[in-house]
Motif scaffolding. Structure first.
Motif, PDB file in Angstrom:
ATOM      1  N   VAL A   1       0.870  -1.173   0.000  1.00  0.00           N
ATOM      2  CA  VAL A   1       0.000   0.000   0.000  1.00  0.00           C
ATOM      3  C   VAL A   1       0.909   1.226   0.000  1.00  0.00           C
ATOM      4  O   VAL A   1       1.567   1.522   1.001  1.00  0.00           O
ATOM      5  CB  VAL A   1      -0.923   0.015   1.231  1.00  0.00           C
ATOM      6  N   PHE A   2       0.974   1.913  -1.131  1.00  0.00           N
ATOM      7  CA  PHE A   2       1.860   3.060  -1.281  1.00  0.00           C
ATOM      8  C   PHE A   2       1.101   4.355  -0.970  1.00  0.00           C
ATOM      9  O   PHE A   2      -0.059   4.519  -1.367  1.00  0.00           O
ATOM     10  CB  PHE A   2       2.422   3.120  -2.704  1.00  0.00           C
ATOM     11  N   LEU A   3       1.769   5.263  -0.280  1.00  0.00           N
ATOM     12  CA  LEU A   3       1.163   6.529   0.116  1.00  0.00           C
ATOM     13  C   LEU A   3       1.817   7.683  -0.638  1.00  0.00           C
ATOM     14  O   LEU A   3       2.966   7.581  -1.106  1.00  0.00           O
ATOM     15  CB  LEU A   3       1.318   6.730   1.622  1.00  0.00           C
ATOM     16  N   ALA A   4       1.091   8.784  -0.738  1.00  0.00           N
ATOM     17  CA  ALA A   4       1.547   9.899  -1.562  1.00  0.00           C
ATOM     18  C   ALA A   4       2.804  10.560  -1.015  1.00  0.00           C
ATOM     19  O   ALA A   4       3.520  11.249  -1.760  1.00  0.00           O
ATOM     20  CB  ALA A   4       0.431  10.933  -1.701  1.00  0.00           C
ATOM     21  N   ASP A   5       3.111  10.376   0.278  1.00  0.00           N
ATOM     22  CA  ASP A   5       4.320  10.987   0.837  1.00  0.00           C
ATOM     23  C   ASP A   5       5.568  10.132   0.609  1.00  0.00           C
ATOM     24  O   ASP A   5       6.639  10.447   1.121  1.00  0.00           O
ATOM     25  CB  ASP A   5       4.135  11.274   2.337  1.00  0.00           C
ATOM     26  N   GLY A   6       5.436   9.046  -0.156  1.00  0.00           N
ATOM     27  CA  GLY A   6       6.582   8.208  -0.483  1.00  0.00           C
ATOM     28  C   GLY A   6       6.791   7.031   0.438  1.00  0.00           C
ATOM     29  O   GLY A   6       7.647   6.172   0.173  1.00  0.00           O
TER      30      GLY A   6
ATOM     31  N   ALA B   1      -6.450   8.604   2.229  1.00  0.00           N
ATOM     32  CA  ALA B   1      -5.154   8.509   2.903  1.00  0.00           C
ATOM     33  C   ALA B   1      -4.083   9.252   2.119  1.00  0.00           C
ATOM     34  O   ALA B   1      -4.019   9.182   0.888  1.00  0.00           O
ATOM     35  CB  ALA B   1      -4.755   7.045   3.075  1.00  0.00           C
ATOM     36  N   THR B   2      -3.231   9.965   2.857  1.00  0.00           N
ATOM     37  CA  THR B   2      -2.210  10.790   2.211  1.00  0.00           C
ATOM     38  C   THR B   2      -0.783  10.465   2.631  1.00  0.00           C
ATOM     39  O   THR B   2       0.152  10.715   1.875  1.00  0.00           O
ATOM     40  CB  THR B   2      -2.458  12.275   2.514  1.00  0.00           C
ATOM     41  N   GLY B   3      -0.591   9.947   3.841  1.00  0.00           N
ATOM     42  CA  GLY B   3       0.786   9.730   4.289  1.00  0.00           C
ATOM     43  C   GLY B   3       0.856   9.014   5.619  1.00  0.00           C
ATOM     44  O   GLY B   3      -0.159   8.578   6.174  1.00  0.00           O
TER      45      GLY B   3
ATOM     46  N   THR C   1      -2.289   9.568   7.899  1.00  0.00           N
ATOM     47  CA  THR C   1      -3.055  10.803   7.724  1.00  0.00           C
ATOM     48  C   THR C   1      -4.063  10.637   6.586  1.00  0.00           C
ATOM     49  O   THR C   1      -3.795   9.962   5.591  1.00  0.00           O
ATOM     50  CB  THR C   1      -2.146  11.998   7.413  1.00  0.00           C
ATOM     51  N   VAL C   2      -5.233  11.255   6.775  1.00  0.00           N
ATOM     52  CA  VAL C   2      -6.244  11.295   5.715  1.00  0.00           C
ATOM     53  C   VAL C   2      -6.607  12.747   5.466  1.00  0.00           C
ATOM     54  O   VAL C   2      -6.487  13.607   6.343  1.00  0.00           O
ATOM     55  CB  VAL C   2      -7.500  10.482   6.091  1.00  0.00           C
ATOM     56  N   ALA C   3      -7.067  13.030   4.260  1.00  0.00           N
ATOM     57  CA  ALA C   3      -7.406  14.406   3.906  1.00  0.00           C
ATOM     58  C   ALA C   3      -8.622  14.907   4.671  1.00  0.00           C
ATOM     59  O   ALA C   3      -8.700  16.080   5.037  1.00  0.00           O
ATOM     60  CB  ALA C   3      -7.658  14.501   2.396  1.00  0.00           C
TER      61      ALA C   3
ATOM     62  N   ARG D   1      -3.972   3.799  13.250  1.00  0.00           N
ATOM     63  CA  ARG D   1      -4.656   5.010  13.655  1.00  0.00           C
ATOM     64  C   ARG D   1      -4.764   5.946  12.447  1.00  0.00           C
ATOM     65  O   ARG D   1      -3.856   5.989  11.613  1.00  0.00           O
ATOM     66  CB  ARG D   1      -3.915   5.716  14.793  1.00  0.00           C
ATOM     67  N   PHE D   2      -5.853   6.692  12.394  1.00  0.00           N
ATOM     68  CA  PHE D   2      -6.047   7.647  11.319  1.00  0.00           C
ATOM     69  C   PHE D   2      -6.307   9.032  11.935  1.00  0.00           C
ATOM     70  O   PHE D   2      -7.140   9.167  12.828  1.00  0.00           O
ATOM     71  CB  PHE D   2      -7.242   7.249  10.443  1.00  0.00           C
ATOM     72  N   ILE D   3      -5.580  10.013  11.457  1.00  0.00           N
ATOM     73  CA  ILE D   3      -5.787  11.388  11.889  1.00  0.00           C
ATOM     74  C   ILE D   3      -5.927  12.260  10.638  1.00  0.00           C
ATOM     75  O   ILE D   3      -5.497  11.875   9.543  1.00  0.00           O
ATOM     76  CB  ILE D   3      -4.636  11.919  12.775  1.00  0.00           C
ATOM     77  N   GLU D   4      -6.518  13.401  10.820  1.00  0.00           N
ATOM     78  CA  GLU D   4      -6.689  14.301   9.693  1.00  0.00           C
ATOM     79  C   GLU D   4      -5.398  15.056   9.417  1.00  0.00           C
ATOM     80  O   GLU D   4      -4.757  15.545  10.348  1.00  0.00           O
ATOM     81  CB  GLU D   4      -7.842  15.284   9.960  1.00  0.00           C
ATOM     82  N   GLU D   5      -5.043  15.142   8.172  1.00  0.00           N
ATOM     83  CA  GLU D   5      -3.830  15.853   7.786  1.00  0.00           C
ATOM     84  C   GLU D   5      -3.993  17.330   8.103  1.00  0.00           C
ATOM     85  O   GLU D   5      -5.040  17.932   7.828  1.00  0.00           O
ATOM     86  CB  GLU D   5      -3.573  15.664   6.289  1.00  0.00           C
ATOM     87  N   ARG D   6      -2.955  17.909   8.672  1.00  0.00           N
ATOM     88  CA  ARG D   6      -2.989  19.336   9.028  1.00  0.00           C
ATOM     89  C   ARG D   6      -2.007  20.088   8.156  1.00  0.00           C
ATOM     90  O   ARG D   6      -0.848  19.725   8.066  1.00  0.00           O
ATOM     91  CB  ARG D   6      -2.631  19.525  10.513  1.00  0.00           C
ATOM     92  N   SER D   7      -2.497  21.159   7.540  1.00  0.00           N
ATOM     93  CA  SER D   7      -1.649  21.941   6.642  1.00  0.00           C
ATOM     94  C   SER D   7      -0.814  22.930   7.435  1.00  0.00           C
ATOM     95  O   SER D   7      -1.113  23.243   8.588  1.00  0.00           O
ATOM     96  CB  SER D   7      -2.504  22.680   5.625  1.00  0.00           C
TER      97      SER D   7
END
Length: 278
Positions: free
Chosen positions: A43-48, A172-174, A235-237, A272-278
């Protein structure tokens, strides 16, 4: 300061791993085999970073590698055969030079002499393939049931295009970090600081954080073994969107102050899943 490359999750069968991750809303890569008897469906994530569900796909090659003292397989077998198997058996840190990483760890009395080098073919979603080559160096372990920390140097010059594998229906982002439980935090302070090539930050009550490049290791007191990986944080969007997705899939989750947790089906542990924070 190290950066997490990927996490290893032992499963009995890749098909079961694929179905579970698909149910959570992840895109899963085509299956791939290692020359030492294991296979994965990543499972590959966008952050590498990525998650590596791992199964035994060639028992004869696996047993032969174990008999030959193959470090990766020895450690996988030790954890895979535990009555209370951990859901996450290892953390691979990104390496530009695994030989130099090995020497640094040995100088700090936290390393192993052995190396693992191998190549494999990666099948791409468009039907093509890419040849990959890796060199692994390993941190020492304190007990047979401890997770494996190792350093993964990708030695191929061409980088495979995984962009089609990193857009997930759950958003999911990273990978934000990993939580480690230890019975005696002081016993592992210097070791984990060496493994992460970073400094310990005190949080109070025997809990501390080790910053990583693009993430963190949270170390908490507790557990029934000297050292275990308790959870991975993704992290999820949009967490509310992800929760609705899981509810639609009939996926059970538990809520906490900053996110949700889903128990892993392959052993003791959670994502665990948390919301991505910009």
């Amino acid at each position: 300061m190290r950066s997490i490359d990927h996490l290893v999750m032992p499963f009995d069968a890749l098909g079961a791993a694929r179905q579970w991750f698909l149910g959570l809303g992840f895109v899963v890569a085509p299956e791939a085999a290692h020359p030492f008897g294991t296979g994965n469906a990543c499972v590959f994530l966008a952050d590498g970073r990525y998650i590596e569900p791992l199964s035994i796909v060639d028992p004869a090659a696996y047993d032969a590698a174990k008999d030959e003292g193959h470090l990766f397989i020895e450690r996988d077998a030790a954890l895979r055969n535990l009555p209370d198997r951990p859901a996450i058996s290892g953390i691979a840190f990104r390496s530009d030079d695994a030989l130099a990483d090995r020497e640094q760890l040995l100088d700090e009395e936290a390393g192993e002499e052995g190396l693992v080098e191998f190549g494999r073919t990666m099948r791409l979603p468009d039907g093509g393939s890419a040849e990959l080559s890796f060199r692994l160096a390993f941190a020492a372990i304190h007990a047979a049931d401890a997770p494996s920390f190792f350093y993964c140097e990708a030695r191929q010059t061409a980088k495979p295009d995984r962009s089609s594998l990193t857009t997930h229906p759950n958003g999911a982002t990273g990978m934000a970090g990993v939580t480690i439980k230890v019975e005696d935090p002081e016993m592992f302070r210097d070791y984990l600081a060496s493994v992460a090539d970073s400094r310990v930050q005190e949080n109070g009550d025997d809990d501390w954080t080790i910053p990583l490049d693009g993430g963190r290791l949270d170390v908490v007191a507790g557990g029934s073994t000297p050292l275990a990986i308790a959870s991975l944080t993704v992290t999820v969007a949009d967490l509310a969107f992800a929760k609705k997705f899981w509810e639609g899939q009939g996926v059970a989750y538990s809520e906490s102050a900053d996110g949700v947790a889903i128990a892993c089906p392959n052993g003791l542990g959670a994502i665990r899943f948390i919301e991505e924070r910009s």
